[in-house]
Structures are given as C-alpha cells and as structure tokens.
Motif scaffolding. Structure first.
Motif, PDB file in Angstrom:
ATOM      1  N   VAL A  24       0.836  -1.196   0.000  1.00  0.00           N
ATOM      2  CA  VAL A  24       0.000   0.000   0.000  1.00  0.00           C
ATOM      3  C   VAL A  24       0.870   1.243   0.000  1.00  0.00           C
ATOM      4  N   HIS A  25       0.328   2.301  -0.615  1.00  0.00           N
ATOM      5  CA  HIS A  25       0.972   3.606  -0.634  1.00  0.00           C
ATOM      6  C   HIS A  25       0.140   4.589   0.175  1.00  0.00           C
ATOM      7  N   GLY A  26       0.768   5.287   1.114  1.00  0.00           N
ATOM      8  CA  GLY A  26       0.073   6.328   1.849  1.00  0.00           C
ATOM      9  C   GLY A  26      -0.162   7.534   0.953  1.00  0.00           C
ATOM     10  N   VAL A  27      -1.375   8.062   0.975  1.00  0.00           N
ATOM     11  CA  VAL A  27      -1.752   9.160   0.081  1.00  0.00           C
ATOM     12  C   VAL A  27      -2.744  10.094   0.779  1.00  0.00           C
ATOM     13  N   ILE A  28      -3.023  11.225   0.123  1.00  0.00           N
ATOM     14  CA  ILE A  28      -4.061  12.161   0.542  1.00  0.00           C
ATOM     15  C   ILE A  28      -5.062  12.282  -0.601  1.00  0.00           C
ATOM     16  N   PRO A  29      -6.358  12.008  -0.376  1.00  0.00           N
ATOM     17  CA  PRO A  29      -7.346  12.179  -1.449  1.00  0.00           C
ATOM     18  C   PRO A  29      -7.417  13.639  -1.893  1.00  0.00           C
ATOM     19  N   GLN A  30      -7.632  13.836  -3.177  1.00  0.00           N
ATOM     20  CA  GLN A  30      -7.687  15.194  -3.713  1.00  0.00           C
ATOM     21  C   GLN A  30      -8.760  16.040  -3.027  1.00  0.00           C
ATOM     22  N   SER A  31      -9.910  15.444  -2.748  1.00  0.00           N
ATOM     23  CA  SER A  31     -10.981  16.212  -2.104  1.00  0.00           C
ATOM     24  C   SER A  31     -10.564  16.661  -0.710  1.00  0.00           C
ATOM     25  N   VAL A  32      -9.845  15.823   0.006  1.00  0.00           N
ATOM     26  CA  VAL A  32      -9.368  16.182   1.343  1.00  0.00           C
ATOM     27  C   VAL A  32      -8.294  17.259   1.241  1.00  0.00           C
ATOM     28  N   PHE A  33      -7.392  17.099   0.289  1.00  0.00           N
ATOM     29  CA  PHE A  33      -6.359  18.115   0.061  1.00  0.00           C
ATOM     30  C   PHE A  33      -6.997  19.483  -0.192  1.00  0.00           C
ATOM     31  N   GLU A  34      -8.004  19.509  -1.036  1.00  0.00           N
ATOM     32  CA  GLU A  34      -8.652  20.787  -1.349  1.00  0.00           C
ATOM     33  C   GLU A  34      -9.375  21.357  -0.137  1.00  0.00           C
ATOM     34  N   ARG A  35     -10.013  20.489   0.659  1.00  0.00           N
ATOM     35  CA  ARG A  35     -10.702  20.967   1.857  1.00  0.00           C
ATOM     36  C   ARG A  35      -9.709  21.530   2.867  1.00  0.00           C
ATOM     37  N   TRP A  36      -8.598  20.815   3.066  1.00  0.00           N
ATOM     38  CA  TRP A  36      -7.590  21.311   3.996  1.00  0.00           C
ATOM     39  C   TRP A  36      -7.016  22.640   3.512  1.00  0.00           C
ATOM     40  N   HIS A  51      -4.940   5.032   1.810  1.00  0.00           N
ATOM     41  CA  HIS A  51      -3.934   4.296   1.048  1.00  0.00           C
ATOM     42  C   HIS A  51      -4.504   3.894  -0.308  1.00  0.00           C
ATOM     43  N   THR A  52      -3.614   3.809  -1.262  1.00  0.00           N
ATOM     44  CA  THR A  52      -3.925   3.095  -2.494  1.00  0.00           C
ATOM     45  C   THR A  52      -3.241   1.730  -2.411  1.00  0.00           C
ATOM     46  N   ILE A  53      -3.823   0.742  -3.074  1.00  0.00           N
ATOM     47  CA  ILE A  53      -3.218  -0.592  -3.114  1.00  0.00           C
ATOM     48  C   ILE A  53      -2.389  -0.694  -4.391  1.00  0.00           C
ATOM     49  N   ALA A  54      -1.077  -0.849  -4.201  1.00  0.00           N
ATOM     50  CA  ALA A  54      -0.167  -0.956  -5.343  1.00  0.00           C
ATOM     51  C   ALA A  54      -0.012  -2.388  -5.827  1.00  0.00           C
ATOM     52  N   TRP A  55      -0.238  -3.346  -4.931  1.00  0.00           N
ATOM     53  CA  TRP A  55      -0.216  -4.764  -5.287  1.00  0.00           C
ATOM     54  C   TRP A  55      -1.051  -5.512  -4.271  1.00  0.00           C
ATOM     55  N   PRO A  56      -1.863  -6.468  -4.735  1.00  0.00           N
ATOM     56  CA  PRO A  56      -2.124  -6.855  -6.125  1.00  0.00           C
ATOM     57  C   PRO A  56      -2.912  -5.762  -6.844  1.00  0.00           C
ATOM     58  N   PRO A  57      -3.049  -5.860  -8.166  1.00  0.00           N
ATOM     59  CA  PRO A  57      -3.789  -4.835  -8.897  1.00  0.00           C
ATOM     60  C   PRO A  57      -5.164  -4.609  -8.269  1.00  0.00           C
ATOM     61  N   ALA A  58      -5.472  -3.356  -7.996  1.00  0.00           N
ATOM     62  CA  ALA A  58      -6.710  -3.030  -7.282  1.00  0.00           C
ATOM     63  C   ALA A  58      -7.917  -3.114  -8.197  1.00  0.00           C
ATOM     64  N   ASP A  59      -9.033  -3.517  -7.606  1.00  0.00           N
ATOM     65  CA  ASP A  59     -10.324  -3.510  -8.286  1.00  0.00           C
ATOM     66  C   ASP A  59     -10.996  -2.188  -7.966  1.00  0.00           C
ATOM     67  N   ARG A  60     -10.967  -1.263  -8.911  1.00  0.00           N
ATOM     68  CA  ARG A  60     -11.505   0.071  -8.648  1.00  0.00           C
ATOM     69  C   ARG A  60     -13.013   0.071  -8.467  1.00  0.00           C
ATOM     70  N   GLY A  61     -13.671  -1.015  -8.795  1.00  0.00           N
ATOM     71  CA  GLY A  61     -15.111  -1.092  -8.587  1.00  0.00           C
ATOM     72  C   GLY A  61     -15.492  -1.603  -7.217  1.00  0.00           C
ATOM     73  N   ALA A  62     -14.509  -1.987  -6.419  1.00  0.00           N
ATOM     74  CA  ALA A  62     -14.780  -2.549  -5.092  1.00  0.00           C
ATOM     75  C   ALA A  62     -14.982  -1.436  -4.076  1.00  0.00           C
ATOM     76  N   ALA A  63     -15.682  -1.754  -2.999  1.00  0.00           N
ATOM     77  CA  ALA A  63     -15.857  -0.801  -1.912  1.00  0.00           C
ATOM     78  C   ALA A  63     -14.508  -0.549  -1.238  1.00  0.00           C
ATOM     79  N   ARG A  64     -14.352   0.644  -0.689  1.00  0.00           N
ATOM     80  CA  ARG A  64     -13.137   0.953   0.047  1.00  0.00           C
ATOM     81  C   ARG A  64     -13.012   0.037   1.264  1.00  0.00           C
ATOM     82  N   LEU A  65     -11.793  -0.426   1.499  1.00  0.00           N
ATOM     83  CA  LEU A  65     -11.518  -1.192   2.694  1.00  0.00           C
ATOM     84  C   LEU A  65     -11.364  -0.236   3.878  1.00  0.00           C
ATOM     85  N   THR A  66     -11.439  -0.776   5.091  1.00  0.00           N
ATOM     86  CA  THR A  66     -11.364   0.065   6.276  1.00  0.00           C
ATOM     87  C   THR A  66     -10.149  -0.233   7.142  1.00  0.00           C
TER      88      THR A  66
END
Length: 272
Positions: free
Chosen positions: A153-165, A239-254
């Motif tokens: 996994v890669h630690g990231v900041i969502p664009q919407s959160v970045f803009e809100r901050w 986080h984004t999942i860098a491996w295995p290839p992520a299923d972008r149609g899946a619900a976000r994990l918690t």
C-alpha cells in the motif's frame, strides 16, 4: 500473526500516515510492527531556539521518533535505520537501496508493506526514491513464492481532502499548499483510494506521537500548536493498493489487513 512493515525516508514521515493504524492494532498479540527509515533526518531544519546542531540533529531525531512511538503506545517490534544521507537518498544507487530494504523484508516476510507512492505526498525526492525502492523490494518477495507479501500500500491524501484542507488553511490565514511545488502536499484522485481507515478513536495518540518530534514542531505544526485541531486532522488515514492490482469497482476497505487471507498470507480477497 500478521506483520505490518512500513518504509519511510525520515523520522516523522511515519508519524503522519500510519500511527493511527498501528494504534488501532496496538493491543493485538498477533500484530507485529516493523519500521524502516532510510535516513536519520540529520539534514532537517532545526526549530529556532532548539538545542541542536547539524552534527547532533540525526541522533536527536532518532530519539524523537522512538519517543513518538512510545507516546502512541506501540513501539516497533523491529526498527531499522539504514543510515543513508538525508536529502541524498535519490542519489544512492537504486540497487543498493533496494537491497538494503529487501534484506529486512526478506527476514520478516511481512503481510502488508506500506510506503510512499510516486508522488511522495510532498514531492520530496527522498520520499519518491524510498517508495520506488520499496516497491522493487516487495516485488522480489512476491516473485520468490514464499509466505507474506500479501499487499503493498501507498500512503496518500485524497484530492478532495487536500482541497478541503487548503480551503481551511486559507480561511485561517495560513499558507496554502501548491501541489506543483517541491515539499508541498499534493493529493491523488479520490477514485484511486482503496483503503480509508477511521483513526478518530486513537487521534489523541497520533498527536501525542507527533508532539514528541520537538525539533520539527515548526515544520509539523502551524503556530501556535492547536492540539484540538490536529486531533481532527488525523482522524483518517488513506492508502492506495499498489499490489495486487486493485479492483476500482470494489468498496473501500477500512483497514490495511481487510479481506486478506492471513492464514496462507498469499491470496488477497476483495469485497464486491
């Protein structure tokens, strides 16, 4: 037993994006936490009036990082300092950096590995280099067919959160981030976020850890230090999942371990 390995460039990089996750698992006897730092942070800025010199800062920042994890309430089970130059990690031969990270990961066979993505969150060349080298080391673990290495996994900041901050910072009269500038925060598209961890219940522990990085208070916090505001800021980790290839149609994990078959530590499963 599940092992969470995190690989970062500098002391305090780890205090932002994983402290809440670690705190949530702090009391789990089957949780192992491994932390790798590429540098001692000796090239960082020294807070005005703080008793440190360029010659002593590295040792001070190592001690601050260790105190930070004690404040969080879950020190690493293994903490490796690779000793590369702060501000010069991108100049270390890539194969050498990969080998150093791999030496630890090969011994630990972690379930999940976390590091920086290609943006380094702040565009810092050290962050970007460490993230790329960790990705390459993780790929060795996947390729050798042994246990562990279930998820990267890669630690990231969502664009919407970045803009809100940024909007909040402007309202408060604080400097805003320019995502095109070096050392400024930047976001990633919201649709690429695979994991969103609710860390609100342990936000006070995350902030307690951040406060231990005393030499860097002027970098971490906007003066004057507003603990209540920071406890609101650190109620989520993404986080984004860098491996295995992520299923972008899946619900976000918690959680970083969600939907992993940790009995075999090989076959990840996603909620549909």
């Amino acid at each position: 037993m599940v092992t969470f390995a995190a690989v970062f460039a500098h002391p305090d990089d780890d205090a932002y994006g994983i402290a809440g996750t670690v705190a949530l698992h702090a009391d789990d006897p089957d949780f192992r936490f491994v932390l790798i730092h590429a540098t001692d942070g000796e090239g960082g800025d020294i807070r005005p009036g703080f008793d440190a010199t360029p010659e002593t800062l590295g040792a001070i920042r190592r001690a601050e990082d260790e105190a930070g994890w004690r404040a969080v309430g879950r020190p690493p089970d293994r903490h490796e300092w690779l000793g590369h130059p702060d501000g010069g990690v991108d100049g270390v031969p890539f194969a050498e950096l990969v080998d150093a990270i791999w030496a630890v990961l090969q011994e630990e066979r972690p379930t999940v590995v976390c590091t920086f993505g290609p943006d380094g969150i702040f565009g810092h060349p050290d962050h970007v280099a460490v993230g790329a080298a960790t990705d390459a080391a993780f790929a060795r673990g996947v390729a050798d067919g042994g246990p562990g290495f279930c998820r990267l996994v890669h630690g990231v900041i969502p664009q919407s959160v970045f803009e809100r901050w940024n909007a909040q910072r402007a309202t408060l009269g604080l400097p805003v981030f320019d995502p095109t500038a070096m050392y400024h925060m930047r976001g990633v598209p919201d649709e690429t976020i695979d994991i969103e961890v609710d860390t609100g219940s342990v936000a006070h522990r995350t902030v307690a850890g951040l406060l231990e990085h005393r030499s860097q208070h002027h970098v971490i916090f906007d003066p004057p230090i507003d603990v209540d505001r920071w406890q609101r800021v650190v109620t989520r980790e993404w986080h984004t999942i860098a491996w295995p290839p992520a299923d972008r149609g899946a619900a976000r994990l918690t959680d970083v371990f969600d939907c992993l078959d940790t009995t075999t530590q090989r076959t990840p499963r996603r909620n549909r």
